[in-house]
Design a protein around this motif. Structure first.
Motif, PDB file in Angstrom:
ATOM      1  N   THR A 371       2.784  -7.887  -4.188  1.00  0.00           N
ATOM      2  CA  THR A 371       2.690  -7.991  -5.894  1.00  0.00           C
ATOM      3  C   THR A 371       1.691  -6.705  -6.245  1.00  0.00           C
ATOM      4  O   THR A 371       2.161  -6.116  -7.185  1.00  0.00           O
ATOM      5  N   ALA A 372       0.563  -6.452  -5.685  1.00  0.00           N
ATOM      6  CA  ALA A 372      -0.195  -5.337  -5.955  1.00  0.00           C
ATOM      7  C   ALA A 372       0.532  -4.011  -6.053  1.00  0.00           C
ATOM      8  O   ALA A 372       0.642  -3.259  -6.903  1.00  0.00           O
ATOM      9  N   ILE A 373       1.293  -3.984  -4.888  1.00  0.00           N
ATOM     10  CA  ILE A 373       2.257  -2.656  -4.802  1.00  0.00           C
ATOM     11  C   ILE A 373       2.974  -2.639  -5.716  1.00  0.00           C
ATOM     12  O   ILE A 373       3.313  -1.686  -6.513  1.00  0.00           O
ATOM     13  N   SER A 374       3.860  -3.519  -6.317  1.00  0.00           N
ATOM     14  CA  SER A 374       4.836  -3.509  -7.190  1.00  0.00           C
ATOM     15  C   SER A 374       4.159  -3.423  -8.447  1.00  0.00           C
ATOM     16  O   SER A 374       4.913  -2.684  -9.277  1.00  0.00           O
ATOM     17  N   GLN A 375       3.027  -4.083  -9.034  1.00  0.00           N
ATOM     18  CA  GLN A 375       2.297  -3.744 -10.142  1.00  0.00           C
ATOM     19  C   GLN A 375       1.939  -2.137 -10.066  1.00  0.00           C
ATOM     20  O   GLN A 375       2.147  -1.544 -11.257  1.00  0.00           O
TER      21      GLN A 375
END
Length: 432
Positions: A371-375
């Motif tokens: 999730t953090a990477i996609s954000q």
């Protein structure tokens, strides 16, 4: 301070935030839009790879839609709910031609409204009141629609509709029980439902592709098996094609792939191509039973002629210009490009979806969640001129892509290149 900065300050001061924790407004503030592109006050342009809120299937400011809105607004815009108009009747006829098994339609403003109306109709027709959805579903933010929504928005809002149940949608990339087929999982889910139900199962509400839930494409055969389960229990199958209809998946309707016709079909986002417009379509038999038992769902803007004119023009353009077939070709190009990115970026775990509705799931890396990477990828992509929608806050790091079906090959390639660069830059900052 420029105009965009002033607008951002005013937005922070005067607008009510509505997307929950982490749902901040984007720093890019469009002033106008044309085709697949958004432009701010400085002239900077950003490629819209989500068709606005997954709605502008024909891109922005399509000249024929602009002309239709102008002409229709000057002739007939709004009527008493009990009055009919030629555009509304013609639109109902046009939908009946596309899905002959569901010739009775009514028209509303939003997808959430269409879900509300469909659930209400199902309750009246079946005489029952329990409604089932997928645990990763999104159907709206009001009443019954919110009760059938499980991906977001359930916490902190008080009691929801009684008799609401959920089953897991099959996820081939992240199976709940490895080695268990989707058929067995579906059968087990309904066995559990039977144990929880009071004997009042009225309807199942399903998206063919759970978009907000992580772009989860139901496998071939699933809808048919789901409908069989519904029929055995006297339930109606409601298929919500808010995001998957009118060419988006490379077919006019996503359910067509499975040769299954729902009892009630819901359209919204793509039907208005950006204008607030939705529909509820069903069979003669269900319509007659609903009428005889007093089905009622009247709103201020039910069957308004202005949005009906727009929807008619949308259908005309899609059929005339063979945009369903074009979406299939562009979807293949986009998928191949994303699969190529997956070969070059280890942080991409899965590419899924159909046509021009695809999801990219990111894997945890260097102590950072998917999730953090996609954000981060979404943020960097915007800096590079690409608006790519993130659902990762709720679905384990999935970026959702849905370009207009009027996109060009060059625009698809621009989006792929921007994503490639964005992912590379983000990975560099993560460390090994």
């Amino acid at each position: 301070m420029n105009a965009d900065e002033q607008t951002a300050i005013k937005a922070d001061k005067f607008l009510l935030r509505y997307m929950g924790l982490g749902g901040d407004f984007t720093p890019f503030i469009p002033e106008r839009a044309e085709g697949s592109w958004l432009y701010d006050a400085t002239g900077r342009r950003v490629l819209d790879f989500t068709s606005g809120q997954m709605s502008s299937v024909l891109g922005h400011a399509h000249p024929e839609l602009v002309a239709t809105i102008h002409e229709a607004a000057g002739r007939l815009d709004h009527l008493l709910s009990m009055m009919v108009s030629k555009p509304v009747v013609d639109l109902a006829e046009a939908l009946a031609e596309l899905v002959p098994e569901l010739p009775r339609s009514m028209f509303l403003s939003t997808g959430g409204e269409s879900v509300e109306a469909a659930i209400r109709l199902a309750k009246v027709v079946t005489g029952k009141w329990e409604v089932v959805g997928f645990a990763q579903s999104y159907h709206g933010s009001t009443g019954a629609a919110a009760s059938a929504t499980y991906s977001i928005g359930r916490r902190g809002h008080g009691p929801l509709m009684p008799g609401a149940f959920a089953i897991p949608a099959p996820n081939a990339f992240r199976p709940r029980f490895p080695g268990v087929t989707w058929q067995q999982e579906l059968d087990d889910s309904f066995e559990l439902l039977d144990r929880q139900s009071t004997g009042n199962l009225a309807a199942f509400v399903a998206e063919p592709i759970l978009s907000t839930g992580g772009v989860i494409d139901l496998p071939v055969g699933y809808l048919a098996a789901l409908k069989a389960h519904c029929e055995r229990r006297g339930m109606l199958l409601i298929v919500d094609e808010a995001q998957t209809s009118l060419g988006r998946t490379g077919e006019m309707f996503a359910f067509e792939r499975d040769n299954v016709v729902p009892d009630i079909l819901l359209l919204s986002k793509t039907l208005g191509a950006g204008m607030a417009m939705s529909s509820v379509s069903t069979s003669d038999a269900i319509a007659e039973i609903g009428y005889s038992r007093g089905f009622m769902f009247a709103t201020t803007h039910v069957n308004d002629p202005l949005p009906a004119c727009v929807a008619l023009k949308v259908l005309e353009i899609i059929r005339r210009d063979s945009l369903v077939e074009k979406a299939a070709v562009l979807g293949t190009r986009l998928r191949r490009g994303l699969q190529n990115l997956m070969q070059h970026h280890e942080c991409i775990g899965d590419i899924r979806g159909r046509g021009l509705l695809l999801g990219v799931e990111f894997l945890p890396r260097a102590g950072h969640t998917g999730t953090a990477i996609s954000q981060k990828v979404t943020q960097v992509a915007l800096d590079l001129g690409l608006s790519a929608n993130i659902t990762g806050a709720y679905t384990s790091g999935v970026i959702r892509l849905a370009p207009p079906i009027t996109s060009t090959e060059e625009e698809i390639d621009f989006g792929l290149n921007a994503l490639d660069t964005a992912i590379g830059r983000v990975v560099e900052t993560l460390g090994s």
